[in-house]
Design a protein around this motif. Sequence first.
Motif, PDB file in Angstrom:
ATOM      1  N   PHE A   1     -45.178   9.738 -12.905  1.00 12.26           N
ATOM      2  CA  PHE A   1     -45.490  11.107 -12.465  1.00 12.26           C
ATOM      3  C   PHE A   1     -46.085  11.997 -13.548  1.00 12.26           C
ATOM      4  N   ARG A   2     -46.431  11.461 -14.718  1.00  9.67           N
ATOM      5  CA  ARG A   2     -46.804  12.330 -15.831  1.00  9.67           C
ATOM      6  C   ARG A   2     -48.271  12.299 -16.201  1.00  9.67           C
ATOM      7  N   ASN A   3     -49.014  11.298 -15.726  1.00 13.15           N
ATOM      8  CA  ASN A   3     -50.398  11.336 -16.204  1.00 13.15           C
ATOM      9  C   ASN A   3     -51.442  11.353 -15.101  1.00 13.15           C
ATOM     10  N   ARG A   4     -51.082  12.040 -14.015  1.00 14.93           N
ATOM     11  CA  ARG A   4     -52.102  12.279 -12.990  1.00 14.93           C
ATOM     12  C   ARG A   4     -52.999  13.423 -13.451  1.00 14.93           C
ATOM     13  N   GLY A   5     -54.293  13.238 -13.231  1.00  6.90           N
ATOM     14  CA  GLY A   5     -55.240  14.286 -13.611  1.00  6.90           C
ATOM     15  C   GLY A   5     -55.458  14.395 -15.106  1.00  6.90           C
ATOM     16  N   THR A   6     -54.981  13.418 -15.856  1.00 11.41           N
ATOM     17  CA  THR A   6     -55.173  13.474 -17.308  1.00 11.41           C
ATOM     18  C   THR A   6     -56.185  12.422 -17.749  1.00 11.41           C
ATOM     19  N   VAL A   7     -56.602  12.517 -18.991  1.00 10.26           N
ATOM     20  CA  VAL A   7     -57.452  11.490 -19.575  1.00 10.26           C
ATOM     21  C   VAL A   7     -56.590  10.249 -19.773  1.00 10.26           C
ATOM     22  N   GLN A   8     -57.032   9.113 -19.255  1.00 15.85           N
ATOM     23  CA  GLN A   8     -56.232   7.899 -19.354  1.00 15.85           C
ATOM     24  C   GLN A   8     -56.347   7.278 -20.747  1.00 15.85           C
ATOM     25  N   LEU A   9     -55.421   6.374 -21.027  1.00 15.27           N
ATOM     26  CA  LEU A   9     -55.272   5.879 -22.405  1.00 15.27           C
ATOM     27  C   LEU A   9     -56.557   5.348 -23.052  1.00 15.27           C
ATOM     28  N   PRO A  10     -57.334   4.476 -22.381  1.00 16.53           N
ATOM     29  CA  PRO A  10     -58.513   3.926 -23.070  1.00 16.53           C
ATOM     30  C   PRO A  10     -59.479   5.014 -23.544  1.00 16.53           C
ATOM     31  N   GLN A  11     -59.680   6.019 -22.680  1.00 15.88           N
ATOM     32  CA  GLN A  11     -60.618   7.075 -23.055  1.00 15.88           C
ATOM     33  C   GLN A  11     -60.018   8.012 -24.104  1.00 15.88           C
ATOM     34  N   ALA A  12     -58.711   8.270 -23.990  1.00 15.25           N
ATOM     35  CA  ALA A  12     -58.046   9.111 -24.990  1.00 15.25           C
ATOM     36  C   ALA A  12     -58.132   8.446 -26.362  1.00 15.25           C
TER      37      ALA A  12
ATOM     38  N   ALA B   1     -59.671  20.303 -28.227  1.00 13.05           N
ATOM     39  CA  ALA B   1     -58.374  20.632 -28.851  1.00 13.05           C
ATOM     40  C   ALA B   1     -58.266  20.034 -30.257  1.00 13.05           C
ATOM     41  N   ILE B   2     -59.177  19.124 -30.579  1.00 17.07           N
ATOM     42  CA  ILE B   2     -59.145  18.460 -31.892  1.00 17.07           C
ATOM     43  C   ILE B   2     -59.850  19.332 -32.940  1.00 17.07           C
ATOM     44  N   SER B   3     -59.227  19.449 -34.108  1.00 18.82           N
ATOM     45  CA  SER B   3     -59.812  20.264 -35.179  1.00 18.82           C
ATOM     46  C   SER B   3     -59.582  19.549 -36.509  1.00 18.82           C
ATOM     47  N   PRO B   4     -60.093  20.113 -37.610  1.00 20.87           N
ATOM     48  CA  PRO B   4     -59.830  19.473 -38.916  1.00 20.87           C
ATOM     49  C   PRO B   4     -58.341  19.422 -39.257  1.00 20.87           C
ATOM     50  N   ASN B   5     -57.543  20.192 -38.528  1.00 20.29           N
ATOM     51  CA  ASN B   5     -56.105  20.214 -38.811  1.00 20.29           C
ATOM     52  C   ASN B   5     -55.314  19.195 -37.964  1.00 20.29           C
ATOM     53  N   THR B   6     -56.040  18.395 -37.154  1.00 15.71           N
ATOM     54  CA  THR B   6     -55.364  17.433 -36.280  1.00 15.71           C
ATOM     55  C   THR B   6     -54.973  16.175 -37.064  1.00 15.71           C
ATOM     56  N   ALA B   7     -53.752  15.694 -36.813  1.00 13.80           N
ATOM     57  CA  ALA B   7     -53.285  14.460 -37.457  1.00 13.80           C
ATOM     58  C   ALA B   7     -53.272  13.283 -36.487  1.00 13.80           C
ATOM     59  N   GLY B   8     -53.173  13.566 -35.188  1.00 18.39           N
ATOM     60  CA  GLY B   8     -53.121  12.472 -34.228  1.00 18.39           C
ATOM     61  C   GLY B   8     -53.191  12.979 -32.801  1.00 18.39           C
ATOM     62  N   VAL B   9     -53.413  12.043 -31.878  1.00 16.55           N
ATOM     63  CA  VAL B   9     -53.462  12.359 -30.452  1.00 16.55           C
ATOM     64  C   VAL B   9     -52.344  11.591 -29.764  1.00 16.55           C
ATOM     65  N   ILE B  10     -51.565  12.310 -28.958  1.00 15.04           N
ATOM     66  CA  ILE B  10     -50.410  11.710 -28.287  1.00 15.04           C
ATOM     67  C   ILE B  10     -50.796  11.308 -26.870  1.00 15.04           C
ATOM     68  N   HIS B  11     -50.209  10.213 -26.418  1.00 17.36           N
ATOM     69  CA  HIS B  11     -50.438   9.811 -25.021  1.00 17.36           C
ATOM     70  C   HIS B  11     -49.144   9.296 -24.416  1.00 17.36           C
ATOM     71  N   LEU B  12     -48.767   9.876 -23.287  1.00 17.35           N
ATOM     72  CA  LEU B  12     -47.560   9.438 -22.585  1.00 17.35           C
ATOM     73  C   LEU B  12     -47.928   8.593 -21.376  1.00 17.35           C
TER      74      LEU B  12
END
Length: 383
Positions: free
Chosen positions: A166-177, A151-162
């Motif tokens: 109940f919101r981050n099951r099955g997602t990339v966890q903070l250290p890896q993100a 999802a990252i491209s030359p137009n990316t300014a940042g990566v968000i992490h919540l």
Amino acid sequence: MSTRELTSGSEILDRLGVRPIINAGGPNTKHSGSKPRQEAMDAMSAMSEVFVNIDELLLAAGKEIASLVGAEAATVTSGASGGLVVQAAAAVSKDDPAIIERLPDTSGIPNELVIQKPQRFVYDHLYLTPGTKFVEAGDASGCTPDQLKSAISPNTAGVIHLESPFRNRGTVQLPQAAEIAHAHGLPLLADGASMLPPRDNLRKYVSEGADLVSFSGGKAVRGPQSTGFLIGKPEWVEYARLVNAPNATIARAQKVSKEEIAGLLAALRAFVDENEESETESYRRDMEMVLDRIVEIPGIDASIQHNYDHYIPHVVVKLTDSWRGPDGLELARRLMLGEQRVYVVSGYIGDREIWVDPLNIQPGELEIVAARLHEELVKAAGE
Ligand SMILES: *Cc1c(COP(=O)(O)O)cnc(C)c1O
């Protein structure tokens, strides 16, 4: 000196014709947040007596917050929400005065923020205030490291992490993100607003790689409702400060007064000094008292929960398959009726659960909460 007549809170509400509530639903903004600590109210009043240069005050307050929480750098924001706006703006403008000045015009500069789809949440549009756009990674069921990378491209300014219940099951966890963001030269912008206590989280997310983490001053910290703070890496905290109020920027409407800044510092100092173990024990005892009153009611499964999804001990009432009464939303609505209106958590956790959160229950109110809950559940169980 003139003598002033102090007016009580209930007198003010009476005059306005607004009825108070008992808040057993936690620090929700629409239900008044949390009760500011006395230390915070005293500091606000004291600060109203002096004038200061706000830039100087903000720099010093940021240093004090950083030292209180054991971080490298920090700055004050208008709530955790204000922190999200400023995070996004900082990702686009960094320390470029020309960009800071023209936001939300982001034409011709990287303005995309990557967000993992399962982490989309009710406040995430605040990240779009400075003319930014979301690029979603993954799908509703989850997001893999590869999906995040692609999802990252030359137009990316940042990566968000919540970080949120109940919101981050099955997602990339903070250290890896954070690792993925950094490998592309991007900041990892985290929202930790619902994750205090435990107090360890004040340091955890930055030590795991986040460049900026947004926290609320108006929840369990119990500072002024309108305050928040960002903790992070010194360069990113400085970018955030440059694009924040009181400067004439995209965030100018998010100003925080000197009184609120002083109130936040006093509250945060008291918060970090508190003994978390005895605080937790006291909440647990309160919740056991409520649980005892309702646990035998047929059709419900009631328990005390204290885990990632419940920042302090809560009573969680689940409606089982054998429950024939109304759903959780209707139960919560009924608790808000009557002489003593009791607000509990419902809705965002689905319609088969209600929660009791002890944070805002004041001395003398616990009995009422338990009695009203018992009354409504027993009545509903018979329907
Ligand atoms: C509460 C919360 C916010 C908003 O915090 P405020 O201090 O009320 O602005 C933002 N994000 C999350 C995850 C929250 O829980």
